[in-house]
Scaffold this motif. Structure first.
Motif, PDB file in Angstrom:
ATOM      1  N   TYR A  30      45.999  50.232  50.867  1.00  0.00           N
ATOM      2  CA  TYR A  30      45.235  49.538  51.716  1.00  0.00           C
ATOM      3  C   TYR A  30      46.067  49.440  52.671  1.00  0.00           C
ATOM      4  CZ  TYR A  30      40.739  47.913  54.908  1.00  0.00           C
ATOM      5  OH  TYR A  30      39.624  47.250  55.323  1.00  0.00           O
ATOM      6  N   ALA A  31      46.765  48.531  53.009  1.00  0.00           N
ATOM      7  CA  ALA A  31      47.694  48.163  53.920  1.00  0.00           C
ATOM      8  C   ALA A  31      48.841  49.564  54.036  1.00  0.00           C
ATOM      9  CB  ALA A  31      48.698  47.135  53.175  1.00  0.00           C
ATOM     10  N   ILE A 105      56.135  36.502  48.752  1.00  0.00           N
ATOM     11  CA  ILE A 105      56.351  35.725  49.375  1.00  0.00           C
ATOM     12  C   ILE A 105      57.109  35.945  50.712  1.00  0.00           C
ATOM     13  CG2 ILE A 105      57.568  33.069  49.948  1.00  0.00           C
ATOM     14  CD1 ILE A 105      57.735  32.627  46.613  1.00  0.00           C
ATOM     15  N   LEU A 106      57.650  36.260  50.669  1.00  0.00           N
ATOM     16  CA  LEU A 106      58.817  37.170  51.705  1.00  0.00           C
ATOM     17  C   LEU A 106      57.865  38.300  52.379  1.00  0.00           C
ATOM     18  CD1 LEU A 106      62.290  38.416  50.851  1.00  0.00           C
ATOM     19  CD2 LEU A 106      61.984  35.847  51.707  1.00  0.00           C
ATOM     20  N   ALA A 107      56.524  39.220  51.740  1.00  0.00           N
ATOM     21  CA  ALA A 107      55.950  39.781  52.590  1.00  0.00           C
ATOM     22  C   ALA A 107      54.996  38.774  52.803  1.00  0.00           C
ATOM     23  CB  ALA A 107      55.070  41.007  51.203  1.00  0.00           C
ATOM     24  N   ALA A 108      54.619  37.510  52.767  1.00  0.00           N
ATOM     25  CA  ALA A 108      53.541  36.507  53.908  1.00  0.00           C
ATOM     26  C   ALA A 108      54.259  36.284  54.849  1.00  0.00           C
ATOM     27  CB  ALA A 108      52.914  35.743  52.862  1.00  0.00           C
ATOM     28  N   GLY A 261      49.526  38.705  51.582  1.00  0.00           N
ATOM     29  CA  GLY A 261      50.369  39.903  52.662  1.00  0.00           C
ATOM     30  C   GLY A 261      49.702  40.664  53.522  1.00  0.00           C
ATOM     31  N   ALA A 262      48.918  41.618  52.382  1.00  0.00           N
ATOM     32  CA  ALA A 262      48.601  42.838  52.736  1.00  0.00           C
ATOM     33  C   ALA A 262      47.221  42.608  53.387  1.00  0.00           C
ATOM     34  CB  ALA A 262      47.718  43.349  51.301  1.00  0.00           C
ATOM     35  N   ILE A 263      46.393  42.337  53.419  1.00  0.00           N
ATOM     36  CA  ILE A 263      45.691  41.477  54.372  1.00  0.00           C
ATOM     37  C   ILE A 263      46.217  41.327  55.282  1.00  0.00           C
ATOM     38  CG2 ILE A 263      43.618  39.732  55.405  1.00  0.00           C
ATOM     39  CD1 ILE A 263      43.332  39.636  52.132  1.00  0.00           C
TER      40      ILE A 263
END
Length: 294
Positions: A30-31, A105-108, A261-263
């Motif tokens: 989705y992302a 964590i990095l993605a967020a 992170g994805a959202i």
């Protein structure tokens, strides 16, 4: 993030790895769709990439790597009952889950930073609101950086993070780690909600059509769902560190970390895509009207 504590062979067999793989790859897919459309839209309109774009790309890469490590980890037994995991896989499974958690964590962190920079660039806001956004960006990165450090440095020697049978060495108290991670989840969720609500304050006073204000507010407001995922992590962190935590608790925590992170990536992409769609719709409407002029 280690698998649950060992249980006896009389325990029932539970395997949540298929569910985890399905959820994380749907979220990542989705992302991926949204960030691809954002980058295509920038190219289509002849716009150069800016810092928020580069950070968003880095966030997506971290998210993708986190999912890869989770999937490899499930092949070693992550997400299954501890007694069903081969003994020789336990240490490497713990290591891979730690690496996966680190990338999530990095993605967020990077996606939230990109959200803040996008908000600053789209609104050209000044004064108190600008300071508030910068405060959110810096404090969130400081808090999440602390989580990254704790993820690896909470035990010494380092390999005791995934090799719990290593003699000697020291680890931070579990209550201290859990308390800090819960605080970060709560603070991160609060920042997500704040950034998602700021467009209401920024865009409504502007001279724009009402439907345009509503549209861009809703588009950027999707970041609230990232905040909800972050708040849900508080309970998940508590559950995964209970003495009799099961594989389902670890799977829920990893899925929520992926969702956060994805959202946020999707929320950052929404305003740019909405602007592109509005411009394309306007162009098509004008072309249609011109075709009917005698």
């Amino acid at each position: 993030m280690a698998p649950p504590a060992e249980g006896s062979t009389s325990e029932p067999f539970e395997d949540y790895s298929p569910v985890l793989n399905f959820v994380i790859w749907v979220l990542t897919g989705y992302a991926t769709i949204f960030i691809s459309l954002r980058l295509w839209g920038k190219h289509h309109r002849g716009r150069r990439l800016w810092w928020d774009d580069y950070l968003l790309i880095a966030s997506w890469v971290a998210l993708f790597l986190g999912c890869i490590f989770q999937t490899v980890d499930t092949g070693l037994g992550f997400g299954r009952s501890q007694h069903s995991v081969p003994v020789e896989n336990i240490e490497i499974a713990r290591l891979l889950s730690t690496i996966a958690g680190f990338f999530l964590i990095l993605a967020a962190a990077w996606s939230k930073t990109s959200f803040g920079l996008t908000l600053l660039r789209l609104t050209q806001t000044d004064g108190l609101l600008k300071k508030l956004v910068w405060f959110a960006i810096w404090t969130t990165n400081i808090c999440i950086t602390g989580s990254c450090i704790i993820q690896w440095a909470h035990c010494w020697p380092l390999d005791r993070v995934w090799r719990q049978e290593v003699p000697g060495g020291k680890c931070l108290p579990l209550d201290l780690m859990n308390g800090y991670n819960m605080f970060v989840a709560a603070y991160s969720g609060t920042i997500d909600v704040m950034l998602a609500l700021l467009p209401c304050k920024i865009f409504w006073p502007l001279m724009m059509k009402r439907k345009e204000k509503i549209g861009i507010t809703i588009a950027m407001g999707t970041g609230i769902f990232a905040g909800i995922a972050s708040f849900m992590k508080i309970l998940a962190i508590h559950n995964v560190n209970r003495p009799r935590a099961g594989p389902e608790h670890v799977v829920v925590l990893m899925a929520l970390g992926t969702a956060e992170g994805a959202i946020t990536i999707v929320a950052v992409c929404m305003p740019v895509l909405r602007t592109l769609l509005m411009q394309d719709s306007s162009h098509l409407l004008k072309s249609s009207l011109l075709n009917h002029i005698p």
